[in-house]
Structure formats: C-alpha cells, structure tokens
Design a protein around this motif. Structure first.
Motif, short mmCIF file in Angstrom:
data_model
loop_
_atom_site.label_atom_id
_atom_site.label_comp_id
_atom_site.label_asym_id
_atom_site.label_seq_id
_atom_site.Cartn_x
_atom_site.Cartn_y
_atom_site.Cartn_z
N ALA A 53 0.83 -1.17 -0.38
CA ALA A 53 -0.41 0.07 0.19
C ALA A 53 0.96 1.14 -0.02
N ALA A 54 0.08 1.67 -0.62
CA ALA A 54 1.01 3.78 -0.61
C ALA A 54 0.33 4.93 0.33
N ALA A 55 0.71 5.72 0.22
CA ALA A 55 0.14 6.48 1.39
C ALA A 55 -0.01 8.16 0.64
N VAL A 56 -0.27 8.87 -0.31
CA VAL A 56 -0.72 9.92 -0.69
C VAL A 56 -1.39 11.12 -0.46
N GLU A 57 -1.22 12.50 -0.47
CA GLU A 57 -2.22 13.17 0.16
C GLU A 57 -3.19 13.82 -0.83
N VAL A 58 -4.20 13.96 -0.59
CA VAL A 58 -5.09 14.12 -1.75
C VAL A 58 -6.07 15.83 -0.96
N CYS A 59 -5.73 16.89 -2.25
CA CYS A 59 -6.47 17.43 -1.03
C CYS A 59 -7.77 18.66 -1.82
N PHE A 60 -9.00 18.75 -1.03
CA PHE A 60 -10.05 19.08 -2.00
C PHE A 60 -10.33 21.05 -1.03
N ASN A 61 -11.36 21.16 -1.89
CA ASN A 61 -12.32 22.42 -0.93
C ASN A 61 -11.70 23.28 -1.30
N TYR A 62 -11.49 23.79 -2.34
CA TYR A 62 -10.61 24.52 -3.03
C TYR A 62 -9.32 25.54 -2.82
N GLY A 63 -8.32 25.94 -3.33
CA GLY A 63 -7.34 26.65 -2.51
C GLY A 63 -6.72 24.60 -2.01
N CYS A 64 -6.95 24.17 -2.39
CA CYS A 64 -6.11 22.56 -1.20
C CYS A 64 -6.52 23.55 0.24
N ALA A 65 -8.04 23.58 1.22
CA ALA A 65 -8.21 24.91 2.16
C ALA A 65 -8.08 23.24 3.11
N SER A 66 -8.44 21.34 1.96
CA SER A 66 -8.76 20.63 2.90
C SER A 66 -8.03 19.48 2.33
N ARG A 67 -7.35 19.07 3.59
CA ARG A 67 -5.99 18.01 2.75
C ARG A 67 -5.90 17.24 4.09
N VAL A 68 -5.83 15.44 2.94
CA VAL A 68 -6.44 14.54 3.88
C VAL A 68 -5.21 13.61 3.21
N GLU A 69 -3.93 12.32 3.74
CA GLU A 69 -3.53 11.59 3.75
C GLU A 69 -4.66 10.27 3.57
N VAL A 70 -4.47 9.77 2.34
CA VAL A 70 -5.23 8.85 1.95
C VAL A 70 -3.94 7.36 1.83
N VAL A 71 -4.39 6.24 2.42
CA VAL A 71 -3.94 4.96 2.22
C VAL A 71 -4.28 4.30 0.71
N LEU A 72 -3.79 4.31 -0.09
CA LEU A 72 -4.26 3.11 -1.30
C LEU A 72 -3.71 1.63 -1.26
N ALA A 73 -4.37 0.88 -1.45
CA ALA A 73 -4.75 -0.57 -1.03
C ALA A 73 -3.22 -1.03 -1.91
N GLU A 74 -2.50 -2.39 -1.75
CA GLU A 74 -2.02 -2.81 -2.53
C GLU A 74 -2.86 -3.41 -3.28
N ASP A 75 -3.90 -3.92 -3.83
CA ASP A 75 -5.04 -4.70 -4.57
C ASP A 75 -5.29 -3.32 -5.57
N GLY A 76 -5.77 -2.38 -5.03
CA GLY A 76 -6.07 -1.29 -6.41
C GLY A 76 -4.90 -0.57 -6.55
N LEU A 77 -3.82 -0.61 -5.88
CA LEU A 77 -2.62 -0.24 -7.21
C LEU A 77 -2.36 -0.83 -7.75
N ALA A 78 -2.27 -2.26 -7.56
CA ALA A 78 -1.92 -3.19 -8.71
C ALA A 78 -2.60 -3.25 -10.24
N GLY A 79 -4.08 -2.58 -9.89
CA GLY A 79 -4.44 -2.27 -10.77
C GLY A 79 -3.52 -1.64 -11.67
#
Length: 241
Positions: A24-50
């Motif tokens: 798996a891998a962690a990556v930061e996603v930002c949203f709500n315009y101008g990166c007002a909100s930031r969340v570190e999401v963990v992408l699962a191994e099987d999804g990344l395999a796709g």
C-alpha cells in the motif's frame, strides 16, 4: 510429459520466484478549493496493482500518456473512500458549495502527488513528473495543471531489495509432481536460439515534449485530459466552467 503438465510445472516454478508486491502507499489528497482541506489517504495494494497493470500495457510515450490519464482517474476512485472527493464534478460550478469539491489548485496538486507515486514505483517509463504549471490568459483568470515531460528513453527501474515472497502451500505439491530443472532444461535450448531483439525505432518519439495532465476538466474518476502543454497554455481544453 504433456504440454499441460509442462505449463503447470513452469508456472509453479515461476510463481515461487516472484518477489513480494510493493504494498500500500500513502498519498495526500486536497479539496474544498485552494487545498483548504488535506487528507492523507492510504491506497491499498490490490487497487495499486490495477493502476500498475494499466501503465504496464504502455508500449510507447503516446500509449503511456493515455494510460496516465486512466491511472489518474483510477487513483481518484481509490482515494474516494477516505476523502469526500467523489462529489467533485468537472469545472467549478456543477459542484459549487459541495463538500469535497475540487478546483484547479486541488486537482493539479493531487494529480501531481499521484504522478509522483507512479514515478516512485517505477511505473512511468516514458515520462518524468514536473512542477505544477500555471496559465493566466486574462491575468485574473488563472488555471493550474500537473505536467509531465517525455523522456529520452524508458526510465530504468531502480533495483529494490525485497524479502523473498512466502511460497503458498499448494506450490510444494505441484513442484513434487515434476522436475522443474528438467522442464527448464527442455525449453532452455529454444529460448537460447531466440534472436535477441535490438532497440526498435520509436515513431513520433519527442524527448523533452511537455504535456498538461488536467483532471479539473472531468468528473471524479474519469480519465484526465492530457494535451500538449503549449496548447494548454494557449487556453485549449474542454469547454467547462
């Protein structure tokens, strides 16, 4: 030994040699315009395999750009379970005031993070990731996009030392049914006689050419728009607001 038995034995041998997946891998996603909100999401191994599988199908720079467009959309969908970005729609008006909406700053930043993960995993063979680019044709109307650059040759993947993969329980009985050394010895001469392919000329290869990877134009999870950076800087792209 029958053809089916040979294939079964060779498959078992090769499976036992495969390294572990990268995980798996962690990556930061930002949203709500101008990166007002930031969340570190963990992408699962099987999804990344796709995602890796889509990029692995690329045979040249053109097809890799098409694969990158798909991969960005896939990684958005993988992230949506941990960040409310599934509500995002192309442009800025169709999702106005919705939690999880993304403007071009959110998109360019997040897409660059996705591209950097692809590059770090060795999945980009014909491109490298550049800094976010800005266009401002009318001074007050700014727009941002992730950017990639076509490379001189497929990037060499760095060697990664990994622990040997655990051998599944069913492998040992399968190996016991055949002599893998004998099987490989049988097919070895055929492999040895196969002519070694030299580097083939690449049609349309343009090292140094830069491209915008702009996911702001499309709804959540759809393939990003990829077009020559010069055209993007000149205002090209789907007509959305």
């Amino acid at each position: 030994m029958t053809r089916a038995a040979v294939l079964t034995c060779v498959s078992a041998c090769l499976l036992a040699w495969l390294p572990q997946a990268q995980g798996a891998a962690a990556v930061e996603v930002c949203f709500n315009y101008g990166c007002a909100s930031r969340v570190e999401v963990v992408l699962a191994e099987d999804g990344l395999a796709g995602v890796a599988g889509v990029l692995a199908q690329a045979t040249d720079a053109d097809s890799e750009r098409a694969a990158i467009a798909r991969a960005v959309g896939m990684m958005q969908r993988l992230s949506a379970g941990q960040a409310p970005i599934a509500a995002d729609r192309g442009g800025n008006y169709r999702d106005d005031d919705v939690a999880g909406r993304m403007d071009c700053i959110d998109h360019s930043t997040t897409t660059t993070h996705f591209l950097e993960l692809m590059a770090a995993r060795g999945w980009l063979r014909f491109h490298r990731v550049l800094a976010v680019e800005r266009r401002a044709p009318y001074l007050v109307l700014q727009h941002f996009s992730a950017v990639i650059e076509e490379t001189d040759a497929p990037a060499q993947q760095a060697a990664v030392l990994v622990a040997p993969a655990p051998v599944p329980d069913h492998i040992a009985p399968m190996l016991a049914l055949c002599d893998c050394g004998e099987v490989l010895a049988d097919i070895g001469p055929a492999l040895a006689l196969r002519p070694e392919a030299g580097p083939a000329p690449v049609s349309g290869h343009s090292p140094g050419a830069r491209f915008a990877v702009d996911s702001w134009f499309v709804d959540h999870g759809e393939p990003a728009v990829v077009l020559p950076l010069a055209e993007w800087l000149n205002g090209e792209g789907p007509n959305v607001q």
